[in-house]
Enzyme design. Structure first.
Site, mmCIF file in Angstrom:
data_model
loop_
_atom_site.group_PDB
_atom_site.id
_atom_site.type_symbol
_atom_site.label_atom_id
_atom_site.label_comp_id
_atom_site.label_asym_id
_atom_site.label_seq_id
_atom_site.Cartn_x
_atom_site.Cartn_y
_atom_site.Cartn_z
ATOM 1 C CB CYS A 1 -20.509 -0.236 -1.947
ATOM 2 S SG CYS A 1 -19.126 -0.885 -1.231
ATOM 3 C CG ASP B 1 -2.087 0.916 1.033
ATOM 4 O OD1 ASP B 1 -3.120 0.384 0.996
ATOM 5 O OD2 ASP B 1 -1.846 2.140 1.060
ATOM 6 N NE ARG C 1 -15.347 4.353 3.360
ATOM 7 C CZ ARG C 1 -14.779 3.408 2.571
ATOM 8 N NH1 ARG C 1 -13.648 3.942 1.625
ATOM 9 N NH2 ARG C 1 -14.789 2.177 2.569
ATOM 10 C CD GLU D 1 -16.063 -6.134 -3.154
ATOM 11 O OE1 GLU D 1 -16.609 -6.621 -2.369
ATOM 12 O OE2 GLU D 1 -16.062 -4.895 -3.230
HETATM 13 C C1 UGA Z 1 -22.618 -3.880 -0.762
HETATM 14 C C2 UGA Z 1 -23.194 -4.938 -1.481
HETATM 15 O O1 UGA Z 1 -24.258 -5.512 -0.722
HETATM 16 C C3 UGA Z 1 -22.291 -5.982 -1.682
HETATM 17 O O2 UGA Z 1 -22.493 -7.002 -2.457
HETATM 18 C C4 UGA Z 1 -21.092 -5.326 -2.493
HETATM 19 O O3 UGA Z 1 -19.849 -6.311 -2.793
HETATM 20 C C5 UGA Z 1 -20.409 -4.046 -1.738
HETATM 21 O O4 UGA Z 1 -21.622 -3.277 -1.458
HETATM 22 C C6 UGA Z 1 -19.439 -3.325 -2.421
HETATM 23 O O5 UGA Z 1 -19.595 -3.090 -3.527
HETATM 24 O O6 UGA Z 1 -18.203 -3.397 -2.185
HETATM 25 P P1 UGA Z 1 -22.200 -2.880 1.684
HETATM 26 O O7 UGA Z 1 -22.006 -1.445 1.225
HETATM 27 O O8 UGA Z 1 -21.022 -3.197 2.798
HETATM 28 O O9 UGA Z 1 -22.379 -3.822 0.358
HETATM 29 O O10 UGA Z 1 -23.584 -2.945 2.246
HETATM 30 P P2 UGA Z 1 -25.065 -3.456 2.173
HETATM 31 O O11 UGA Z 1 -25.338 -4.301 3.356
HETATM 32 O O12 UGA Z 1 -25.323 -3.624 0.968
HETATM 33 O O13 UGA Z 1 -25.788 -2.086 2.662
HETATM 34 C C7 UGA Z 1 -25.787 -0.902 1.947
HETATM 35 C C8 UGA Z 1 -26.768 0.253 2.658
HETATM 36 O O14 UGA Z 1 -27.995 -0.167 2.452
HETATM 37 C C9 UGA Z 1 -26.482 0.589 4.184
HETATM 38 O O15 UGA Z 1 -26.452 1.771 4.590
HETATM 39 C C10 UGA Z 1 -27.833 -0.308 4.563
HETATM 40 O O16 UGA Z 1 -28.414 0.243 5.791
HETATM 41 C C11 UGA Z 1 -28.791 0.044 3.584
HETATM 42 N N1 UGA Z 1 -29.951 -0.966 3.406
HETATM 43 C C12 UGA Z 1 -29.778 -2.178 3.187
HETATM 44 C C13 UGA Z 1 -31.138 -0.491 3.573
HETATM 45 O O17 UGA Z 1 -31.647 0.823 3.891
HETATM 46 N N2 UGA Z 1 -32.336 -1.363 3.490
HETATM 47 C C14 UGA Z 1 -32.146 -2.693 2.976
HETATM 48 O O18 UGA Z 1 -33.061 -3.203 3.075
HETATM 49 C C15 UGA Z 1 -30.935 -3.140 2.921
#
Ligand code: UGA
Length: 449
Positions: A279, A30, A346, A152
């Site tokens: 993301c 890194d 973030r 990923e």
């Molecule tokens: C997301 C994707 O789910 C992963 O598959 C992907 O690999 C990742 O982005 C990435 O591109 O690296 P992540 O950002 O860790 O993962 O989080 P999520 O669990 O997907 O949640 C994202 C946001 O949506 C959170 O703020 C969560 O609170 C919100 N959310 C999720 C809702 O408001 N309602 C829901 O029903 C589900």
């Protein structure tokens, strides 16, 4: 196999650690020397469940090493995983300057053929540019580079579990040899030949998801198309929640029944403050930008993004209605991380909530089990408490911003005695309305009658 991981952010850390646990020898690098020093000292710079166990084991078995000398790391691995950041520019386009920088380093430092794998989330057509860049930056063109895309699908908070138990592994390649190499790298995962840090000896024996071989452009598109679809689903549920409020229906009843149709599915239909994190917000913007660039109209993504931005407005409408004047009020903010089980803030909705509360003159008492030190960098002058009950003391209102499991279990009877006023505005629909009302709370959530 000997693998190099460039970029020790969240994706690089998890990828490096889990690939070493799958039996490979991993060399990580890194440009952030401080981060490398931390990792060498055995410190894990992010909070991610099971990651410290996996890293400790890998270090003990001498399967993973860290260096700030990119050349050394590049020469050590046969396959190089690029895991650097691709943040959004002002116009939403992904900033690929870190990928370009790494391409130059690889081309200049490699002495033998390399398979260069994009793991960072990049817009479609990046693979083609990467291949060109590697050839252009190579000093005498004698070293051969192959490019592949291996997006990923890890969720923060359950990334280690997701890595070892994937639904699918996508490898976008241009030649059979690269497909074979990536297949070999992931065989231990597919055949479950690893020590499972999540389940130990009780790890389910069924084989993991499929490995799909696609073109590079398809693999790049799969990543953006998947994240954007999930973001659409969340915004859809949020609009349904707004409708439910107007009509007197209940969003949880509606989305549960919708989700029982397997064509829809129950996941990602939770209404509330909307999506945050590094993301969805940036990927949806990058996908909108890519579509516009190639002349394809993708307005539904713009709508999903707009709905998401308006969630905080909708939340504040509730705050204003229930609390009336905000100036001079003590407001407890429960949860800072963008979602539970991570210290990542973030694009976290809580940050914008705090910004608006401060702008309107509130005294903020914030709580979070993991994200306090990161949030202090943005808001050094508010009060912080690891214990939510401390944050609730004397508060005129509690605003719930993150669905931490511990917050689901808050004893509101006890909390009610600590608070100045029994008012809860729940941005994550964590509590039962009737029960909260029975405890004397003025309780507000999203889309529930
Ligand atoms: C997301 C994707 O789910 C992963 O598959 C992907 O690999 C990742 O982005 C990435 O591109 O690296 P992540 O950002 O860790 O993962 O989080 P999520 O669990 O997907 O949640 C994202 C946001 O949506 C959170 O703020 C969560 O609170 C919100 N959310 C999720 C809702 O408001 N309602 C829901 O029903 C589900």
């Amino acid at each position: 196999m000997r693998l190099t991981v460039i970029g020790c952010g969240y994706v690089g850390l998890v990828t490096g650690a889990c690939l070493s646990a799958a039996g490979h020898e991993v060399f990580c690098t890194d440009i952030d020397e401080k981060r490398i020093a931390q990792l060498k000292a055995g410190e894990v710079p992010i909070y991610e469940e099971h990651l410290d166990d996996v890293l400790r084991r890998a270090v003990k078995e001498k399967k993973i090493s860290y260096t700030s000398d990119a050349g050394e790391a590049i020469r050590a691995g046969e396959v190089i995983f690029i895991c650097v950041g691709t943040p959004p520019k002002e116009n939403g386009e992904a900033d690929l300057s870190a990928i370009d920088h790494v391409a130059r380093q690889i081309a200049q430092e490699a002495r033998s053929p390399k398979l260069v794998v994009e793991k960072s989330t990049v817009p479609a057509l990046t693979g083609i540019q990467l291949q060109k860049a590697l050839a252009a930056y190579s000093p005498n063109g004698t070293v051969q580079f192959q490019v592949a895309s291996n997006p990923e699908f890890l969720r923060e908070g359950s990334a280690v579990s997701d890595f070892f138990h994937p639904d699918r592994i996508v490898v976008g390649v241009e030649d059979a040899k690269s497909a074979k190499t990536l297949n070999e790298i992931y065989q231990p995962i597919l055949e479950k030949k690893f020590h499972c840090p999540v389940h130990g000896d009780r790890c389910p024996k069924e084989t993991s998801g499929e490995l799909l071989v696609t073109t590079i452009s398809s693999a790049e598109l799969i990543k953006h198309a998947s994240n954007s679809f999930l973001a659409l689903k969340i915004s859809y549920a949020n609009v349904i929640a707004d409708l439910c409020e107007r009509i007197g229906a209940d969003v949880e009843e509606v989305t549960r029944a919708m989700g029982l149709d397997p064509r829809i599915g129950t996941q990602f239909l939770k209404a509330g403050l909307g999506f945050g994190g590094f993301c969805f917000p940036k990927d949806i913007q990058a996908f909108i930008h890519l579509s516009a660039t190639v002349g394809v109209e993708f307005d539904m993504l713009k709508a999903a993004e707009r709905v998401n931005k308006q969630r905080i407005d909708r939340f504040f409408e509730k705050v204003h209605k229930a609390l009336w004047v905000i100036r001079g009020k003590r407001v407890a903010v429960l949860g800072l991380a963008f979602k539970a089980n991570t210290d990542d803030i973030r694009f976290a909705p809580a940050l914008e909530v705090i910004r608006r509360l401060l702008e309107e003159g509130a005294q903020v008492q914030a709580a979070d089990p993991q994200a306090i030190s990161r949030t202090k960098q943005f808001y050094p002058n508010i009060s912080y408490f690891e214990d939510p009950y401390e944050a609730l003391k004397g508060a005129d209102a509690a605003l719930v911003c993150t669905e931490w499991p511990a917050y689901r279990k808050i004893d509101w009877e006890k909390a009610g005695h600590l608070m100045g006023r029994r008012l809860v505005i729940d941005g994550r629909n964590l509590y039962d309305t009737k029960r909260m009302q029975a405890l004397g709370f003025d309780y507000h959530s999203f889309g529930r009658s």
